[in-house]
Scaffold this active site. Structure first.
Site, mmCIF file in Angstrom:
data_model
loop_
_atom_site.group_PDB
_atom_site.id
_atom_site.type_symbol
_atom_site.label_atom_id
_atom_site.label_comp_id
_atom_site.label_asym_id
_atom_site.label_seq_id
_atom_site.Cartn_x
_atom_site.Cartn_y
_atom_site.Cartn_z
ATOM 1 C CB SER A 1 -6.639 2.436 -3.619
ATOM 2 O OG SER A 1 -7.348 0.929 -3.694
ATOM 3 C CE LYS A 2 -1.468 -0.700 2.310
ATOM 4 N NZ LYS A 2 -0.185 -0.521 2.377
ATOM 5 N NE ARG A 3 -10.247 -0.849 -3.191
ATOM 6 C CZ ARG A 3 -10.685 -0.752 -4.272
ATOM 7 N NH1 ARG A 3 -10.928 -1.799 -4.967
ATOM 8 N NH2 ARG A 3 -10.451 0.391 -5.219
ATOM 9 C CD GLU B 1 2.698 -0.704 1.360
ATOM 10 O OE1 GLU B 1 2.138 -1.646 2.052
ATOM 11 O OE2 GLU B 1 2.481 -0.055 0.466
#
Ligand code: GLU
Length: 459
Positions: free
Chosen positions: A232-234, A242
């Site tokens: 995930s993003k974290r 990105e």
């Protein structure tokens, strides 16, 4: 993969940016197609009209282009194939393999109360257009997914009700559209994320009902972060955009993503794309979840950055910074190339060549001591006499000061570095001085000397 003319597809739903997991799926399909000399079809699964906006589609195409993953056919809009879906639906209704079900929830409840399942409930066959269409699922037996990665996975048919393949308004459901598209596009190999394994039996049942041969399936284990949790993003950069904006190189991203679950035990092996294409086989993908660790990607990226020819490197840096690729940038890149792991890390290293030194108080306080003014003044005197002003001559011009002042190199070179760049991190000091040029270097050193004497007068 054994067919003569393998046809693969990447079939993203345009619900937003292309994420790392999706990019790996795209890459594996691309590698398999290129390895086999087959075709890659790009199919946009845009039947969810609300989320499938043009901007989302463009983001996916953009990410594919940046990754340099080209496709041979498409992009084909799944929504644009509605007529083919309707025709297939018509054939199933005609053969009786599917039926319109106008049963109300109450009818079904009553059936379930009696039989314990809605299985076998045929509703009231009706020609009424408002009725959903269900596919008849065999009452016994099992549907086996012969998965190239996991081996055979079997699903008992009794675990499915006759499932809906089209809504009352005639629009078809996801598993139906995918099965029809794969068959009609002649897809021989479906390589996709593990999260679709549970859809596969339904797709196989649709294909069987239509008398289509099933493609081979390979379901890729999902990606996890270093903490073992679903990616995930974290865990760092989440989308291809990105990664690009953080200054990664497409070749390094391809290398790292390819090794996530395939190939060697060591997922930091440097592998140019040609080698990936030569060696890649879907059947060699591992069964367990692969770990995406951005630190490893960064490390690999640094290896790619160091090995790039200087002109290519300069062009990549120029593009990333939105600057012109001129002689000065080239000289700057030449001295920074060893030090940067991403394109983002280049600018802080070379900025002093284009702008006045940054004002890094911490760096200043750390290296500028009471006697530094005298050292810098002596360095300026030596530098004024260096001829030519190249790294080797600068080094031999400055080295005698170490003996004269009886100091270690850092005590001399760190203050010079901070004086000319403002920061305690830069490319090699002799190279930095040389590219900056004698006059600007002497100016900056004398400004530092003045600042030091002003502050010692204050103190
Ligand atoms: N559209 C699906 C997704 O984006 C993939 C479907 C498939 O590969 O069969 O997850």
């Amino acid at each position: 993969m054994t067919s003569e003319n393998p046809r693969l597809r990447f079939a993203p739903s345009p619900t937003g940016a292309l994420h790392i997991g999706g990019a790996r799926t795209a890459l594996y399909n691309w590698l398999a197609a290129r390895h086999e000399g087959g075709k890659l079809v790009l199919r946009i699964e845009d039947t969810d009209r609300e989320r499938s906006i043009a901007e989302n589609v463009e983001q996916i195409l953009d990410a594919m282009r940046w990754l340099e993953l080209d496709w041979d056919e498409g992009p084909i809009s799944q929504a644009g194939r509605a007529d083919s879906h309707a025709a297939a639906l018509g054939r199933l209704l005609e053969s009786g393999a599917a039926y319109r079900d106008a049963a109300t929830a109450k009818d079904v409840e009553a059936w379930k109360a009696e039989h314990g399942t809605r299985r076998g409930y045929r509703g009231t066959p009706t020609e009424e257009p408002g009725a959903a269409v269900r596919l008849r699922v065999p009452d016994s037996g099992e549907t086996v997914v012969e998965d190239l990665i996991r081996g055979p996975v079997s699903f008992p048919n009794t675990s499915y009700d006759d499932f809906v393949i089209a809504r009352g308004d005639g629009t078809v459901l996801y598993n139906f559209a995918v099965a029809i598209d794969d068959a009609e596009m002649g897809i021989t190999d479906v390589v996709r994320g593990d999260d679709h394994l549970s859809n596969t039996p339904k797709q196989l049942l649709v294909l069987a009902a239509l008398g289509h041969e099933a493609p081979r399936y390979a379901h890729l284990p999902l990606l996890h972060g270093p903490d073992g949790k679903k990616l995930s993003k974290r865990h760092g950069a989440a989308s291809v955009q990105e990664l690009r904006d953080s200054g990664y190189l497409p070749a390094a991203v391809r290398n790292y993503l390819a090794l996530l679950g395939w190939g060697t035990d060591d997922d930091t092996t440097l592998m140019p794309t040609e080698e990936l294409v030569r060696r890649f086989r879907v059947a060699d993908v591992g069964k367990s979840a692969a770990i995406f660790d951005e630190r490893k990607l960064r490390w690999l990226n640094g290896r790619f950055m160091r090995e790039m020819p200087l002109d290519e490197y300069t062009a990549a840096v120029a593009r990333h910074l939105g600057r012109e690729s001129d002689a000065r940038l080239r000289a700057a890149c030449e001295i920074a190339q060893e030090k940067a792991q991403t394109l983002d890390e280049v600018w802080p290293l070379i900025r002093f060549l284009f702008e006045p030194p940054v004002d890094d108080e911490k760096a200043w306080a750390k290296v500028m001591k009471a006697d530094t003014g005298a050292l810098l003044a002596a360095a300026a005197e030596a530098l004024a006499a260096v001829e030519p002003f190249d790294p080797a001559s600068i080094e031999s011009g400055l080295a005698p000061l170490l003996e004269r002042f009886e100091i270690k190199p850092g005590r001399l070179y760190q203050p010079i570095r901070v004086a000319i760049t403002g920061s305690s991190v830069s490319p090699g000091i002799f190279e930095s001085l040389s590219v900056l040029g004698r006059e600007p270097a002497l100016d900056r050193i004398s400004t530092a000397v003045e600042r030091l004497s002003a502050s010692s007068a204050d103190g």
